[in-house]
Design a protein around this motif. Structure first.
Motif, PDB file in Angstrom:
ATOM      1  N   TYR A   1       0.952  -1.166   0.160  1.00 41.28           N
ATOM      2  CA  TYR A   1       0.037   0.021   0.046  1.00 41.28           C
ATOM      3  C   TYR A   1       0.763   1.115  -0.125  1.00 41.28           C
ATOM      4  CZ  TYR A   1      -3.787  -3.270   1.352  1.00 41.28           C
ATOM      5  OH  TYR A   1      -4.518  -4.413   1.518  1.00 41.28           O
TER       6      TYR A   1
ATOM      7  N   ARG B   1      -3.378   9.698  -4.409  1.00 41.97           N
ATOM      8  CA  ARG B   1      -4.296   8.366  -3.859  1.00 41.97           C
ATOM      9  C   ARG B   1      -3.433   7.513  -3.235  1.00 41.97           C
ATOM     10  NH1 ARG B   1      -2.462   5.834 -10.006  1.00 41.97           N
ATOM     11  NH2 ARG B   1      -0.207   6.362  -9.685  1.00 41.97           N
TER      12      ARG B   1
ATOM     13  N   LEU C   1      -2.153   3.767  -3.372  1.00 47.62           N
ATOM     14  CA  LEU C   1      -2.268   2.780  -4.420  1.00 47.62           C
ATOM     15  C   LEU C   1      -1.964   1.274  -3.682  1.00 47.62           C
ATOM     16  CD1 LEU C   1       0.379   3.734  -7.281  1.00 47.62           C
ATOM     17  CD2 LEU C   1      -1.773   3.024  -7.523  1.00 47.62           C
TER      18      LEU C   1
ATOM     19  N   PHE D   1      -1.098  -3.571 -10.355  1.00 53.20           N
ATOM     20  CA  PHE D   1      -2.007  -2.798  -9.962  1.00 53.20           C
ATOM     21  C   PHE D   1      -3.143  -3.460  -9.538  1.00 53.20           C
ATOM     22  CE2 PHE D   1      -6.138  -0.417 -10.484  1.00 53.20           C
ATOM     23  CZ  PHE D   1      -5.795   0.841  -9.755  1.00 53.20           C
TER      24      PHE D   1
ATOM     25  N   GLU E   1      -6.921   1.481  -6.365  1.00 63.88           N
ATOM     26  CA  GLU E   1      -6.536   2.562  -5.694  1.00 63.88           C
ATOM     27  C   GLU E   1      -7.614   3.271  -4.803  1.00 63.88           C
ATOM     28  OE1 GLU E   1      -5.206   5.504  -8.920  1.00 63.88           O
ATOM     29  OE2 GLU E   1      -7.370   5.650  -9.541  1.00 63.88           O
TER      30      GLU E   1
ATOM     31  N   THR F   1      -9.105   6.681  -3.246  1.00 66.73           N
ATOM     32  CA  THR F   1      -8.965   8.141  -3.456  1.00 66.73           C
ATOM     33  C   THR F   1      -9.722   8.910  -2.635  1.00 66.73           C
ATOM     34  OG1 THR F   1     -10.662   7.836  -5.272  1.00 66.73           O
ATOM     35  CG2 THR F   1      -8.441   8.061  -6.086  1.00 66.73           C
TER      36      THR F   1
END
Lengths: 493, 220
Positions: free
Chosen positions: A131, A139, A141, A149, A152, A154
């Motif tokens: 993380y 953001r 991630l 990925f 995410e 936000t």
């Protein structure tokens, strides 16, 4: 004559040699370490940790770090957020040996923006998922161990959040079920919490709003302009967090009034349960607030500003102070074990410390100005304290006391050692000795326990002659009275 | 009573008799303080003894009370300070009270006030002295007992001061309360004046000292 000269030269050399300063072992730099006693006075202590190595980026041919802000250590791997260079650097750690593993500033997978920008913090979960607080990209991630990925997190789509404002995540951790807790700049309702699917689920750990009669009174008599001034009261904003093995969040904060520290209203270190309540145990003479005696020296004044915390398996936690660059170690009961470190240019001192982590018993401190990591290893003295705490936690109070005795041999000022030995003596039935140990360190609660048992024992032993004396006194006084009466009667007759 | 009466030396007998009278005073405050001054049943010597005992109690309390109830930071303890901490409030309080009660038509002389003040401290000695011993045979969680008794002795002393004020000066209760409050203000004024005096004197001395130094440096 020649011989005299020779002897003279020899002794002269001896004298010179004796005048040489003693060089400490260059590999183990002991530093000024201290504790606070019952009265809040600083007591010098042997070094509990020694700085072993300092690592910087250019030692591994990857260029210097630039203002690194975050670090994470897990399973012998160090993850450094090289904020200024927009990358994550991974090292392998074996004891105090460090090997470079990889660096990355880009991720793969199904996402638009694949580059990191000003990453501030990283957290690595048990399965290797990372993380990353990708601060400038606004953001958090979530990627797997191959940098692919996953999702995410936000800006929360919530009415409490101004949608036009910046979302700048500073620090983040995830618990075992995938919930993420994040410190976001200018969010003062506590930690922002996301559920496992990445949806915003609320805030946790906000300060309770308490109503004060005095506030009401001042508001009554103040003008409108003054009232507006008063309302600019800023609630707690956390600056860092750490999640321990049991899923409790340890948090640090530095937004408080200094005069609230000693009365334990400020609570710079908190341990939050899943409801966001502070459950940190504070049985020490002083609350865990870093320095107690602030002083004013070298242009530094004011209280400690704790900016990061790391919790060892034995529930000993270490907090990092930015004001004086010190590390404060506390045991699970909130007693200060030792404090060490400082601001400076030598090995073991910092310029602008930003993060503290641990690997086993070793401590790692990231310095953003020095752009490097200092690795500390416990000294013999530090290990003895650790052993004593471990044995105590396991319930082996007697062997714990043996370790405390060894600690006491090295540091006669160590309050915890006296109390530890006293506890063990109390269990063994040596009440009188236990009382002595508790009295030396003003521990009235344990003293009372030992004292009551000692009093009982003493009474049982001496009850015979105490009653004897009382009975004898009664008998003698009454017989004197009777005798007098007889004499008086005889005279009258 | 019998033992005291048998003492040949008249002075010693008088002192002991007046000292014993303190026991009557603390149990019958109104009657006791009236007779203390108006019937000459008290003596300054007895008051001195009680105050001396109170000072001893104060110091022994620090030294011998169990650490469970009183923590003493010995590095900061000065016996002289402890003694003055008892004597100065008494002396200044008596001076302030005497000055003010004269204005308020009080009947007591300075000697009467001092004597009554000394007698009013009797419960402090009688209770707190044994409590030093008792503190060493009770444990911390039984401490409520200790604090209540210490508090009781303080309240008792306070009530005695009150009665002394009423009886010695022949005041009503309201007037006694008023004079007591005024006495506190008077004490503060006296302390302020003393501090002012000392700082002025030290300034004056410093002036002459620096003058002397200046002259010496000029000449040599």
């Amino acid at each position: 004559m020649k011989r005299v000269k020779k002897i003279f030269t020899f002794f002269f050399c001896l004298l010179l040699w004796a005048m040489l300063p003693v060089w400490p072992d260059a590999k183990a730099v002991g530093m000024y370490t201290y504790t606070y006693d019952y009265w809040g006075d600083e007591r010098e202590s042997p070094a509990a940790y020694a700085a072993r190595t300092f690592i910087a980026g250019n030692m591994f041919g990857i260029g210097d770090f630039s203002e690194p802000q975050g670090m994470f250590v897990k399973d012998g791997k160090i993850y450094v957020c090289d904020t200024g260079n927009n990358r994550i650097v991974v090292f392998e750690l074996k004891g105090t040996e460090v090997k470079f593993v990889e660096e990355f500033g880009e991720i793969s997978g199904d996402v638009e923006n694949k580059t990191l920008s000003g990453p501030n913090d990283i957290f690595v979960a048990k399965n290797g998922d990372m993380y990353i607080c990708d601060t400038k990209n606004q953001r958090i991630l979530h990627i797997d161990k191959n940098h692919k990925f996953i999702k995410e997190l936000t800006r929360p789509n919530d009415e409490t959040v101004d949608q036009a404002s910046d979302f700048l995540p500073q620090k983040a951790v995830a618990d075992s079920s995938g919930r993420v807790y994040a410190v976001v700049k200018n969010y003062n309702k506590g930690f922002v919490e996301y559920d496992a699917s990445g949806k915003f689920s609320g805030y946790i750990g906000a300060n309770q709003v308490t109503f004060k009669m005095s506030d009401y009174f001042w508001k009554l008599i103040s003008t409108k302009a003054q009232r507006e001034q008063m309302e600019q009261f800023v609630p707690t904003e956390y600056n860092n967090l750490f999640i321990d093995n049991d899923g409790f969040i340890y948090a640090t904060t530095s937004t408080f009034e200094e005069y609230d520290l000693l009365s334990d209203k400020a609570k710079p270190i908190r341990k939050l349960n899943s409801l966001g309540t502070d459950i940190l145990i504070k049985n020490g003479e002083y609350p865990p607030i870093g320095d107690i005696d602030w002083g004013k020296a070298g242009g530094i004044s004011g209280s400690s500003k704790l900016i990061d915390i790391t919790v060892l398996d034995r529930e000993v936690y270490y907090a990092l102070d930015m004001t004086r660059g010190r590390i404060f170690g506390y045991d699970s009961q909130g007693n200060l074990l030792y404090a060490f470190g400082g601001l400076g240019n030598k090995l073991g001192y910092f310029q602008y410390p930003t993060a503290i982590e641990h690997d086993g018993d070793n401590l790692l401190v990231l310095d953003s100005k020095n752009a490097g990591i200092t690795i500390f290893e416990p000294t013999n003295y530090g290990k003895l304290i650790n052993n004593a705490l471990d044995e105590y936690k396991k319930g082996n109070y007697d062997s714990s006391a043996d370790y405390w005795r060894q600690v006491l041999a090295l540091n006669g000022n160590y309050d915890q050692a006296y109390i530890g030995i006293g506890r063990s003596l109390l269990r063994q039935g040596e009440y009188k000795q236990a009382m002595h140990y508790f009295k030396v360190k003003n521990d009235e609660k344990n003293y009372a326990k030992a004292f009551k048992l000692y009093r009982k024992e003493w009474m049982e032993k001496n009850i015979g002659w105490i009653f004897g004396i009382i009975i004898a006194a009664i008998v003698i006084s009454s017989s004197v009275k009777i005798a007098r009466r007889i004499i008086w009667e005889a005279r009258r007759a | 009573m019998k033992v005291i009466d048998r003492i040949g030396n008249e002075k010693v007998r008088h002192v002991l008799q007046t000292l014993k009278y303190s026991l009557y005073v603390i149990t019958h405050p109104l009657d006791g303080f009236w007779d203390l001054t108006h019937e000459k049943r008290g003596s300054v010597a007895a008051a001195n003894i009680i105050i001396a005992l109170a000072i001893l109690t104060k110091i022994w309390k620090l030294r011998f009370t169990s650490f469970q109830f009183i923590r003493v930071y010995w590095e900061h303890v000065n016996v002289l300070e402890q003694i003055l901490g008892m004597i100065l409030p008494i002396i200044i309080g008596c001076i302030a009270n005497w000055s003010l009660s004269t204005l308020f038509d009080g009947k007591g002389t300075f000697k009467d006030i001092y004597m009554a003040c000394g007698y009013a401290l009797t419960p402090y000695v009688l209770i707190q002295l044994p409590m030093i011993f008792i503190s060493n045979i009770i444990a911390y969680d039984e401490g409520a007992f200790y604090t209540y008794i210490i508090g009781f002795s303080a309240i008792w002393c306070g009530m005695l001061f009150m009665s002394a004020m009423m009886m010695v000066h022949d005041f009503s209760l309201g007037k006694a309360l008023l004079v007591m409050a005024a006495t506190l203000v008077g004490v503060m004024v006296i302390v302020f004046l003393l501090l002012l005096l000392f700082s002025l004197i030290s300034d004056a001395v410093a002036y002459f000292v620096s003058l002397y130094k200046e002259i010496v440096f000029r000449l040599y």
